[in-house]
Scaffold this active site. Sequence first.
Site, short mmCIF file in Angstrom:
data_model
loop_
_atom_site.label_atom_id
_atom_site.label_comp_id
_atom_site.label_asym_id
_atom_site.label_seq_id
_atom_site.Cartn_x
_atom_site.Cartn_y
_atom_site.Cartn_z
N ARG A 40 24.14 59.58 -3.43
CA ARG A 40 24.06 58.69 -4.59
C ARG A 40 24.71 59.31 -5.83
NH1 ARG A 40 18.01 56.00 -3.83
NH2 ARG A 40 18.69 54.42 -2.32
N LYS A 205 9.08 47.43 9.78
CA LYS A 205 8.29 46.20 9.80
C LYS A 205 9.15 44.94 9.78
CE LYS A 205 4.38 48.29 7.31
NZ LYS A 205 3.52 48.20 6.12
N GLY A 355 19.85 52.67 2.03
CA GLY A 355 18.53 53.17 2.43
C GLY A 355 18.57 54.15 3.57
N GLY A 379 17.28 48.04 -0.76
CA GLY A 379 16.49 46.90 -1.21
C GLY A 379 17.33 45.86 -1.92
#
Length: 398
Positions: A40, A205, A355, A379
């Site tokens: 990043r 999930k 991510g 996200g």
Amino acid sequence: MKTLDDLLGEGVSGRRVLVRADLNVPFDKSDPTVISDDGRIRAVLPTLVALRDAGAKVIVMSHLGRPKGAPDPAFTLAPVASRLGELLGAPVVFASDTVGSSATEAAAALLGGQVLLLENLRFNAGETAKDDASRGAFADELAALADVYVDDAFGAVHRKHASVYDVPARLPHYAGGLVVREVEVLRKVTETPEKPYVVVLGGSKVSDKLAVIKALLPKVDKLLVGGGMCFTFLKAQGHEVGKSLLEAEMIETCAALLAEADGRIVLPVDVVAATAFSADADHEIVGVADIPAEQLGLDIGPRSVALFNEAIASARTVFWNGPMGVFELAPFAAGTRGVAEAITKIDGFSVVGGGDSAAAVRTLGIDESGFGHISTGGGASLEYLEGKTLPGLAALES
């Protein structure tokens, strides 16, 4: 929206430019002062170098981790300032606060071509405040440090935070090169993907990815599902999944998605099952119909990798978000590696959706040049693909 190129064309020599960067980097678990992945930091370098070389007084701000609105040494950006200086090839001035005396004095003393990094924005409760007035008050202080604002933190544009949403309302504002590129890429895979279009989703999930699955399913030719989330889908198919990760409340939803997809959702046919969540645990490759009751699946198996790779090989566009297994543990990294390497070989355009996927690429030593684009915002990327309005982008467009 106006861009960095517009700003450079106007001239920035001697002007104070406040740059919102995403320097939320991970640190080595054994040594919390050592950055384990500086991707990043590297991503924002082109914007910082362009401003520095044009003679701007560059003031960089970022968050790191989730401190609770007050200074916390565990989340200081000091190591990031050091690494940023190494990558820029020149010292970076570091302010020990965000809008206090250290920051204001350092900003006032900056010379053209120098770079200043403020301390962690989230050390001030106003950064993430839900209350508009509290957030606005902090934004007023940040804006007072500079003449111009540039947002190059795509990984934060889905947050309605002071540095992302409120500061651009107070200063002439521009999108950095990274933000511009991210939007171009995501618009392409959302609106005009070349077919066949394959999406690869992993992670823990189903609930985290449900909105993006619903948004993309009508557009894709194949949706490949791995990671912990695959076990809820497998349960919806009637398989027993042992002690694998399972969202019981999502089983009916997964069954409905499988029916709607009409064969376009592709699930693993074998997994690597282990006796415990540990690199040292006994493990074996089993078919999805034969997962032992006392074991848990921690990676997709080799037949699944082959199945997924077959779908990927024919794709002209691939979007990948989420690892196929617990890639941080060597016995359970083969699935992620196999799928990632297949994506690098397609005759088309590929996007790694930030991510954990981006971290896996670097951790596993996969050549980054093999991908069309590696996003810096997991996200933010997902929310864009879901069709949500991202506060940071809305602020830049206003």
